[in-house]
Design a protein around this motif. Structure first.
Motif, PDB file in Angstrom:
ATOM      1  N   UNK A  14       0.802  -1.235   0.000  1.00 57.76           N
ATOM      2  CA  UNK A  14       0.000   0.000   0.000  1.00 57.76           C
ATOM      3  C   UNK A  14       0.832   1.282   0.000  1.00 57.76           C
ATOM      4  N   UNK A  15       2.155   1.170   0.148  1.00 62.84           N
ATOM      5  CA  UNK A  15       2.994   2.364   0.234  1.00 62.84           C
ATOM      6  C   UNK A  15       4.120   2.310  -0.797  1.00 62.84           C
ATOM      7  N   UNK A  16       4.318   3.427  -1.511  1.00 63.03           N
ATOM      8  CA  UNK A  16       5.397   3.428  -2.509  1.00 63.03           C
ATOM      9  C   UNK A  16       6.756   3.127  -1.867  1.00 63.03           C
ATOM     10  N   UNK A  17       6.935   3.630  -0.632  1.00 63.54           N
ATOM     11  CA  UNK A  17       8.156   3.329   0.121  1.00 63.54           C
ATOM     12  C   UNK A  17       7.747   2.911   1.533  1.00 63.54           C
ATOM     13  N   UNK A  18       8.216   1.758   1.951  1.00 63.56           N
ATOM     14  CA  UNK A  18       7.933   1.263   3.298  1.00 63.56           C
ATOM     15  C   UNK A  18       9.256   1.041   4.024  1.00 63.56           C
ATOM     16  N   UNK A  19       9.330   1.574   5.242  1.00 60.56           N
ATOM     17  CA  UNK A  19      10.526   1.412   6.064  1.00 60.56           C
ATOM     18  C   UNK A  19      10.115   0.745   7.372  1.00 60.56           C
ATOM     19  N   UNK A  20      10.609  -0.461   7.583  1.00 64.14           N
ATOM     20  CA  UNK A  20      10.407  -1.148   8.861  1.00 64.14           C
ATOM     21  C   UNK A  20      11.604  -0.759   9.715  1.00 64.14           C
ATOM     22  N   UNK A  21      11.322  -0.094  10.838  1.00 65.40           N
ATOM     23  CA  UNK A  21      12.328   0.657  11.563  1.00 65.40           C
ATOM     24  C   UNK A  21      12.225   0.385  13.057  1.00 65.40           C
ATOM     25  N   UNK A  22      13.211   0.857  13.819  1.00 69.18           N
ATOM     26  CA  UNK A  22      13.094   0.936  15.279  1.00 69.18           C
ATOM     27  C   UNK A  22      13.481   2.351  15.679  1.00 69.18           C
ATOM     28  N   UNK A  23      12.725   2.919  16.593  1.00 64.21           N
ATOM     29  CA  UNK A  23      12.845   4.353  16.883  1.00 64.21           C
ATOM     30  C   UNK A  23      14.230   4.740  17.389  1.00 64.21           C
TER      31      UNK A  23
END
Length: 102
Positions: A14-23
């Motif tokens: 659903x997103x052109x760019x997806x970032x799976x991150x940790x704060x």
């Protein structure tokens, strides 16, 4: 398919760019900073701040064989981590444009 895998896949789809991150992750910050500098619209999910973060990280490892964050997808394609993204600096504008992220 597990709920976490379904959620991860729908974020990617659903997103052109997806970032799976940790704060708290400095590499994640560097990735988000680079994308922001490029003017990219991206969706970041902070896995340390959501209840199912660990399960999503497990699902991503299953999907991409990458356990670490950031785990970056552009146009539904797995890019990799921060060093992978940084090494693609020259192609990023075109990648982002074709993904509809800029």
């Amino acid at each position: 398919m597990s709920a976490a895998k379904t959620k991860a896949q729908s974020i990617i789809d659903e997103n052109p760019v997806a970032v799976f991150s940790k704060s708290y992750c400095p590499y994640c910050k560097a990735t988000k900073q680079l994308l922001s500098e490029m003017g990219a619209k991206y969706y970041a999910i902070e896995l340390d701040q959501v209840d199912d973060g660990a399960a999503i990280q497990d699902a991503l490892e299953e999907m991409t064989h990458q356990r670490t964050v950031p785990n970056v997808f552009i146009d539904k394609k797995h890019i990799g981590g921060n060093s992978d993204l940084q090494s693609k600096k020259k192609e990023l504008p075109n990648l982002l444009k074709s993904a509809g992220a800029v």
